[in-house]
Write a protein that holds these residues in place. Structure first.
Motif, mmCIF file in Angstrom:
data_model
loop_
_atom_site.group_PDB
_atom_site.id
_atom_site.type_symbol
_atom_site.label_atom_id
_atom_site.label_comp_id
_atom_site.label_asym_id
_atom_site.label_seq_id
_atom_site.Cartn_x
_atom_site.Cartn_y
_atom_site.Cartn_z
ATOM 1 N N LEU A 390 35.399 -4.533 -46.045
ATOM 2 C CA LEU A 390 34.404 -4.952 -44.779
ATOM 3 C C LEU A 390 34.064 -3.287 -44.274
ATOM 4 N N VAL A 391 34.871 -2.654 -44.322
ATOM 5 C CA VAL A 391 34.910 -1.024 -43.754
ATOM 6 C C VAL A 391 33.608 -0.266 -44.943
ATOM 7 N N GLU A 392 34.094 -0.611 -46.199
ATOM 8 C CA GLU A 392 33.056 -0.064 -47.150
ATOM 9 C C GLU A 392 31.822 -0.478 -46.923
ATOM 10 N N ARG A 393 31.769 -1.848 -46.874
ATOM 11 C CA ARG A 393 30.365 -2.415 -46.887
ATOM 12 C C ARG A 393 29.559 -2.000 -45.463
ATOM 13 N N LEU A 394 30.288 -2.060 -44.392
ATOM 14 C CA LEU A 394 29.721 -1.343 -43.031
ATOM 15 C C LEU A 394 29.001 0.010 -43.268
ATOM 16 N N ASN A 395 30.076 0.822 -44.085
ATOM 17 C CA ASN A 395 29.752 2.248 -44.065
ATOM 18 C C ASN A 395 28.280 2.030 -44.837
ATOM 19 N N ILE A 396 28.082 1.247 -46.051
ATOM 20 C CA ILE A 396 26.929 1.620 -46.670
ATOM 21 C C ILE A 396 25.698 1.065 -45.908
ATOM 22 N N GLY A 397 25.936 -0.059 -45.191
ATOM 23 C CA GLY A 397 24.944 -0.655 -44.533
ATOM 24 C C GLY A 397 24.353 0.267 -43.322
ATOM 25 N N VAL A 398 25.286 1.036 -42.682
ATOM 26 C CA VAL A 398 24.985 1.940 -41.620
ATOM 27 C C VAL A 398 24.629 3.206 -42.021
ATOM 28 N N VAL A 399 25.458 3.769 -43.005
ATOM 29 C CA VAL A 399 25.088 5.345 -43.324
ATOM 30 C C VAL A 399 23.649 5.198 -44.184
ATOM 31 N N ALA A 400 23.680 4.686 -45.249
ATOM 32 C CA ALA A 400 22.421 4.530 -45.850
ATOM 33 C C ALA A 400 21.478 3.860 -45.340
ATOM 34 N N GLY A 401 21.926 2.430 -44.824
ATOM 35 C CA GLY A 401 20.797 1.523 -44.278
ATOM 36 C C GLY A 401 20.086 1.932 -42.815
ATOM 37 N N LEU A 402 21.028 2.886 -42.049
ATOM 38 C CA LEU A 402 20.245 3.194 -40.908
ATOM 39 C C LEU A 402 18.995 4.190 -41.491
ATOM 40 N N LEU A 403 19.191 4.867 -42.521
ATOM 41 C CA LEU A 403 18.293 5.916 -42.725
ATOM 42 C C LEU A 403 16.855 5.117 -43.321
ATOM 43 N N VAL A 404 17.088 4.094 -44.146
ATOM 44 C CA VAL A 404 16.271 3.142 -44.636
ATOM 45 C C VAL A 404 15.354 2.393 -43.448
ATOM 46 N N ALA A 405 16.348 2.146 -42.334
ATOM 47 C CA ALA A 405 15.579 1.409 -41.175
ATOM 48 C C ALA A 405 14.738 2.506 -40.140
#
Lengths: 542, 111
Positions: A390-405
């Motif tokens: 869960l932490v790994e996936r949240l890391n991806i979605g937040v760290v990289a995902g926010l930049l995409v957003a």
């Protein structure tokens, strides 16, 4: 004992950092973007003319007064915000039906106008750099009463993480310059350390001063103890904290004095283009007052001197110094340092750069948490737990995902139809919908593919923005560069640079790359590249 | 004027940070593997030079930008300067590891 202390501090650092790390990452990213808020505003409203800071104050005030007389002749308060520097590129006028001393939202209006013609500036409806910046503490969809506490808690955790981090870091001086790449966990720790230590003064300042912004919300009893409770107490507090100008209308009409002499007087005192506000109470009344406020962006002290004139005779009645008392002075300096309004171009870039380091500090900390644990847990249990996944996936979605957003937010600004209803709201919805999509993507794809794909997407989304700008507007790099229009060219070049940096990151994160930077590596052997370590990494990775 | 003081302060700070970095033996060996490690006195000298350069940068900024803005800028400049050193140390230093594979280990002392 000493080891026990250090261990408990390490525990505190690890868990406080993780718990609100994602909120902190969001705050760091949006706050860093906020150092270029008006430049982003300009890019997102390409219809606007260049900043009008060169127009003499006399001209601006004359135009604005004419406009206010047309727009709100009966108003009890007129305020002109002069274009002064990058913080206020255009003239804004604001009027209120009542004197502005009453509680509640006074009736009135606000316009941004051309400093020479007086016409309201027309541009597309956008949430702009301002809303992107305000997310930094408002968290957008949440009510202020809730976001203030979340942001406060996150800042408090951040402060704790910084202090415990200093305690835990055993070789803070010895490893001051040390970064050892290609060694898995060791490298992540080095990166986290270097990013934290090299910008430590910034991190400490930004966190501590951030907490001060909403001190009155966190310590309501302090206000209650000195001012009592209720609406009256709140009014007294506000009046004492913000402006000393309190006056009642007489009801007798009298012409407003000529402002030209007052402007000259203020400019002699403060120098040219340092007048921030012309604030007029009861224009046309015998008891009218004119307040001239100096720039609050001259030094880190975020307050300017105020001159209060009689509105009919033009006589100088009162001078209120920028430095009022050691207490308010301290607060003004800390808040000033946080916002960096006083920073010229070079210092502004340093602020931005420090913000980027802070963002990377949080991101490396989050990744380090997983890199450190995954191998150990897999070795013990043969597979990763739900928690770590869960932490790994949240890391991806937040760290990289926010930049995409955020890139999607800029794309929405150019692609949403100009006449769309609630267009600015939709720009923001696009940001958060994209983010949600990225979080879902991160949950569904294999870990290393998710990192790679989101980084690639972010790289493309930023690097192609200048191209999108060429296709959709007249204010693109091919025009802004030859014209020396730096706020616009700067935005395009910065996102281009960001795109390239993310492309490098994506290249390094390619799933077939061996060993992966996300592997714990063979740090024990002291050589990240030797064969056995690679094998180990491979089994752990899948 | 302020840009000039910024750039000179940046140069001073990078010099200072490199001096401080070289005053540590392990960093000296990494950056200058061919020259003998500095003596104790020399290391002290490098340290003094380093701190002097950083102080000079602070003075330049304080004069050029005013004390408040200048001091704020000083912290940012130090971060950038230190990061220059980190990058040089990590990616710019001559690679001792590769050299070791081509040259025999210097082991005569042990035998």
């Amino acid at each position: 004992m000493k080891d026990g202390f250090r261990q408990s501090m390490a525990w505190l650092h690890t868990w406080m950092g993780l718990l609100l790390g994602w909120v902190l990452y969001f705050m760091f990213v949006t706050g860093t973007a906020g150092y270029f808020d008006t430049e982003i505003d300009r890019w997102m409203q390409p219809e606007l003319p260049r900043a009008q800071t060169d127009v003499p104050a006399q001209t601006t005030v004359r135009t604005a007064l004419r406009r206010l007389e047309e727009e709100a002749p009966e108003a009890a308060r007129w305020l002109i915000a002069l274009p002064m520097d990058r913080n206020q590129p255009y003239t804004s006028i604001l009027w209120q039906a009542d004197g502005g001393n009453q509680a509640g939202r006074p009736r009135g209006g606000r316009q941004t106008i051309d400093a020479i013609t007086g016409d309201p500036l027309q541009a597309r409806d956008t949430a702009g750099g301002q809303q992107l910046y305000q997310m930094h503490w408002r968290l957008h969809y949440l009510p202020d009463s809730l976001s203030a506490w979340i942001v406060g808690l996150a800042s408090l955790f951040m402060l704790t993480a910084i202090i415990t981090g200093i305690i835990v870091h055993k070789k803070i001086f010895k490893d001051f310059f040390v970064f050892r790449p290609g060694k898995g966990q060791r490298s992540w720790l080095d990166a986290h350390n270097v990013l934290s230590v090299l910008a430590l003064p910034f991190h400490l300042m930004i966190t501590y001063s951030g907490l001060l912004f909403m001190g009155f919300i966190y310590f309501p009893l302090m206000v209650a103890a000195f001012y009592g409770t209720g609406a009256e107490a709140e009014r007294t507090l506000r009046a004492e904290m913000f402006s000393g100008l309190r006056v009642e209308a007489s009801g007798e009409p009298a012409p407003l004095t000529n402002l030209s002499a007052l402007i000259t007087q203020a400019e002699t005192r403060w120098g040219a283009s340092n007048i921030r506000h012309v604030d007029i109470r009861y224009p046309g009344d015998a008891q009218a007052r004119i307040l001239l406020r100096a720039s609050h962006a001259q030094t880190p002290l975020r307050r300017g001197e105020e001159l209060i004139f009689h509105g009919v005779t033009g006589e100088l009645l009162e001078t209120s110094a920028a430095f009022r008392s050691p207490t308010t002075g301290m607060q003004d300096i800390l808040l000033g340092l946080h916002e960096g309004l006083f920073a010229g171009p070079l210092l502004r870039w340093l602020y931005f750069f420090s913000g980027v380091l802070g963002t990377a500090m949080v991101a490396t900390g989050l990744v380090l948490w997983t890199v450190k644990r995954r191998q150990r847990i897999e070795a013990r249990d043969g597979r990763a737990h739900t928690g770590i996944v869960l932490v790994e996936r949240l890391n991806i979605g937040v760290v990289a995902g926010l930049l995409v957003a955020i890139a999607a937010y800029f794309w929405a600004n150019r692609l949403l139809p100009l006449e769309m209803a609630n267009r600015s709201d939709w720009e923001l919805h696009v940001l958060f919908l994209t983010w949600l999509l990225m979080l879902v993507h991160a949950m569904l794809r294999p870990r290393r593919h998710a990192w790679f794909e989101q980084c690639t997407l972010a790289a493309a989304a930023y690097a192609l923005l200048p191209l999108l700008n060429i296709l959709t507007t007249e204010r693109h790099l091919l025009r802004s560069l030859p014209n020396g229009d730096w706020p616009l060219a700067g935005f395009d070049l910065t996102v281009l640079g960001l795109g390239l940096a993310l492309a490098v990151a994506a290249y390094r994160l390619h799933p077939s790359r061996d060993p992966s930077p996300l592997a714990a590596g063979a740090a024990k052997a002291g050589d990240g590249r030797h064969h056995h370590g690679t094998q180990e990494a491979k089994t752990v990775e899948s | 004027m302020s840009d000039l003081s910024f750039l000179t302060a940046m140069l001073c700070s990078v010099t200072g940070m490199f001096a401080l970095c070289l005053s540590a033996q392990r960093h000296w060996r990494k950056l200058r593997p061919s020259s003998p490690p500095p003596s104790r006195g020399r290391r002290r000298g490098l340290q003094a030079l380093g701190w002097l350069a950083l102080t000079l940068a602070a003075a330049l900024l304080a004069v050029g930008l005013g004390p408040g803005t200048g001091l704020t800028a000083w912290f940012g400049v130090q971060t950038l300067a230190a990061l220059c050193v980190v990058f040089t140390l990590t990616y710019g230093a001559p690679k001792p590891r590769q050299r070791r594979t081509f040259r025999p280990e210097p082991t005569p002392r042990r035998t």
